[in-house]
Design a protein around this motif. Sequence first.
Motif, short mmCIF file in Angstrom:
data_model
loop_
_atom_site.label_atom_id
_atom_site.label_comp_id
_atom_site.label_asym_id
_atom_site.label_seq_id
_atom_site.Cartn_x
_atom_site.Cartn_y
_atom_site.Cartn_z
N GLN A 170 0.92 -1.35 -0.22
CA GLN A 170 -0.09 -0.13 0.13
C GLN A 170 0.82 1.16 0.13
N SER A 172 0.30 4.15 1.83
CA SER A 172 0.09 3.99 3.21
C SER A 172 2.21 4.29 3.73
N GLN A 175 3.03 7.62 4.08
CA GLN A 175 2.15 8.84 5.36
C GLN A 175 3.34 8.80 6.42
N ARG A 196 0.88 -6.96 -4.55
CA ARG A 196 0.22 -7.59 -3.24
C ARG A 196 0.12 -9.01 -4.62
N GLN A 209 -1.68 3.11 -6.06
CA GLN A 209 -2.16 3.93 -5.45
C GLN A 209 -2.41 5.38 -4.76
N GLU A 211 -2.20 7.70 -1.82
CA GLU A 211 -2.24 8.38 -0.80
C GLU A 211 -2.86 9.78 -0.77
N PHE A 249 -10.13 0.49 9.26
CA PHE A 249 -8.24 -0.32 8.46
C PHE A 249 -7.23 0.13 9.58
N THR A 252 -7.09 4.05 10.53
CA THR A 252 -7.22 4.95 10.94
C THR A 252 -9.03 4.67 12.36
N GLY A 283 -10.89 4.03 0.16
CA GLY A 283 -10.72 3.96 1.71
C GLY A 283 -10.33 4.74 2.36
N ALA A 284 -10.60 5.54 3.80
CA ALA A 284 -10.70 6.51 4.39
C ALA A 284 -10.65 6.63 6.01
N ALA A 306 -6.98 10.45 7.10
CA ALA A 306 -5.91 9.49 5.52
C ALA A 306 -7.37 9.53 4.26
N PHE A 307 -6.84 8.79 3.05
CA PHE A 307 -7.74 8.28 2.34
C PHE A 307 -6.70 7.69 1.31
N GLY A 308 -7.29 6.28 0.97
CA GLY A 308 -6.56 6.06 -0.66
C GLY A 308 -7.26 5.26 -1.47
N1 PHE Z 1 -3.83 1.79 2.48
C1 PHE Z 1 -5.40 1.18 2.75
C2 PHE Z 1 -5.49 0.25 1.25
O1 PHE Z 1 -3.96 -0.32 0.15
C3 PHE Z 1 -6.48 2.37 1.57
C4 PHE Z 1 -6.88 3.64 2.59
C5 PHE Z 1 -5.50 4.25 2.50
C6 PHE Z 1 -7.72 3.45 3.52
C7 PHE Z 1 -5.60 5.04 4.14
C8 PHE Z 1 -7.56 4.25 4.66
C9 PHE Z 1 -6.74 5.30 5.20
O2 PHE Z 1 -6.57 -0.93 1.70
#
Ligand code: PHE
Length: 338
Positions: A170, A172, A175, A196, A209, A211, A249, A252, A283-284, A306-308
């Motif tokens: 990911q 993330s 971050q 993955r 992705q 982020e 997640f 978060t 996703g967030a 955060a979001f992805g």
């Molecule tokens: N990293 C998560 C994923 O790959 C997505 C995500 C990012 C969720 C940031 C919440 C905050 O599934």
Amino acid sequence: MRERLRELKDEAWRYIAEADDTGELDKIRVRYLGKKGELTGLLRNMGSLPPAERPEIGKMVNELRGQMEGFLQERFGKLEARELERRLQRETIDIPLPGRKPAIGHKHPLNQVLDEIKTLFIGMGFDVVEGPEVELDYYNFEALNLPPDHPTRDMQDTFFITDDILLRSQTSPVQVRVMEKQNPPVRIIAPGKVYRVDFDATHSPMFHQVEGLLVDDHTTFGDLKGILGAFIEGIFGKGRGIRFRPSFFPFTEPSAEIDVECIMCNGQGCRVCSHSGWLEILGAGMVDPRVLQKVGYDIERYQGFAFGMGVERIAMLKYGIDDIRLLFENDMRFLEQF
Ligand code: PHE
């Protein structure tokens, strides 16, 4: 000897007159006048003639040589002109014929979408940062509240290189890397490749992705909704329904998955949205205080969200592509459509 010269001349003149192209004519020249040519041979053999005859015969041979050169040249000029004429006719340039356009490439659909995403977030004050694809377990998992041997790790099937080095699953971890170096306010997006153990029509072992992370004081879930709403409108157009669904997640809390009204059927329900009318695109959540604490932020003062999102998924939804593999096969018939 005189007889021989006359014969030679008749013969040569016939050949020269009959030669059909400059190549053939050149062969005739070599045959008579070349180093090993017949006329050259005669000159060389002068020594075998009675001394009295030598001057006269020599003069005749030289004269014949001069005449032959002249005749050859004349014929050469004519044949050459004829050949040029023929070539020009063959190669006429069709002036009104449109030229051939050189094939100039254009951006891959994934990069087009990625550029759109970046532009939208840069417009909202986010910086674009990058992190390593070969990552430490610490950044990919542990610092994000996924301890070793914890079941939440099963959410992502990971390529490990050693026990503590892996291909990031990911974006993330970026971050954490950013927060370690920088105090709030933090407002970044981190696009990049992730890996993955997954491969089918909608999953690829490598995908992209983006982020997003915002940390500041007075940061609320409402801010997250506002930012993501503006982003979704920018990508999919105005007036499309958006819904936040409770989710989980590890890094978060609270977490949400964000759906957009299906762009194929406008929410009516179709094959693409599994007849739900909704498509999951993000996703967030609010960054778990434990993540902020681990990088040394004052959690009494700072909050973050955060979001992805998956870039392939957004491209597939935006353009109605039903197989992720098309994006990586580089078939020109596919790519030319974008
Ligand atoms: N990293 C998560 C994923 O790959 C997505 C995500 C990012 C969720 C940031 C919440 C905050 O599934």
